[in-house]
Design a protein around this motif. Structure first.
Motif, PDB file in Angstrom:
ATOM      1  N   GLY A  15       0.791  -1.205   0.000  1.00 21.69           N
ATOM      2  CA  GLY A  15       0.000   0.000   0.000  1.00 21.69           C
ATOM      3  C   GLY A  15       0.836   1.273   0.000  1.00 21.69           C
ATOM      4  N   ARG A  16       2.145   1.153   0.052  1.00 26.81           N
ATOM      5  CA  ARG A  16       3.031   2.303   0.156  1.00 26.81           C
ATOM      6  C   ARG A  16       3.404   2.821  -1.230  1.00 26.81           C
ATOM      7  N   GLN A  17       3.383   4.124  -1.397  1.00 26.20           N
ATOM      8  CA  GLN A  17       3.801   4.730  -2.650  1.00 26.20           C
ATOM      9  C   GLN A  17       5.280   5.070  -2.561  1.00 26.20           C
ATOM     10  N   ILE A  18       6.019   4.719  -3.600  1.00 25.01           N
ATOM     11  CA  ILE A  18       7.455   4.974  -3.635  1.00 25.01           C
ATOM     12  C   ILE A  18       7.733   5.909  -4.805  1.00 25.01           C
ATOM     13  N   ASP A  22      13.423   7.477  -5.483  1.00 26.97           N
ATOM     14  CA  ASP A  22      13.790   6.521  -4.437  1.00 26.97           C
ATOM     15  C   ASP A  22      14.024   5.137  -5.025  1.00 26.97           C
ATOM     16  N   LEU A  23      13.199   4.750  -5.965  1.00 26.38           N
ATOM     17  CA  LEU A  23      13.365   3.459  -6.619  1.00 26.38           C
ATOM     18  C   LEU A  23      14.682   3.398  -7.383  1.00 26.38           C
ATOM     19  N   LEU A  24      15.011   4.454  -8.120  1.00 25.83           N
ATOM     20  CA  LEU A  24      16.278   4.496  -8.845  1.00 25.83           C
ATOM     21  C   LEU A  24      17.467   4.497  -7.894  1.00 25.83           C
ATOM     22  N   ASP A  25      17.346   5.196  -6.770  1.00 26.92           N
ATOM     23  CA  ASP A  25      18.424   5.225  -5.788  1.00 26.92           C
ATOM     24  C   ASP A  25      18.693   3.829  -5.238  1.00 26.92           C
TER      25      ASP A  25
END
Length: 67
Positions: A15-18, A22-25
């Motif tokens: 349920g968490r939005q990223i 942040d995903l690329l990091d």
């Protein structure tokens, strides 16, 4: 079967939005290997077969370059 604690982590992340940054990091910190195959064919005759492999990883001044 996995550890029951793993399921709770998955459920909490579902349920968490990223953010994309942040995903690329996370991806660049850990590194990733991308693979793929491309086949060009006509009438079920393979004319060109290309194997693609790429390693994606960030390079820092502290670590040595891979080349």
């Amino acid at each position: 079967m996995g550890d029951p604690g793993d399921r709770s982590v998955e459920e909490s992340l579902a349920g968490r939005q990223i953010a994309l940054i942040d995903l690329l990091d996370r991806l660049l910190n850990g590194g990733a290997v991308l693979t793929g195959d491309v086949v060009l064919s006509i009438a079920d005759v393979d004319l060109v077969h290309i194997n693609l492999r790429a390693v994606i990883r960030s390079i820092t001044p502290d670590g040595p370059a891979p080349w």
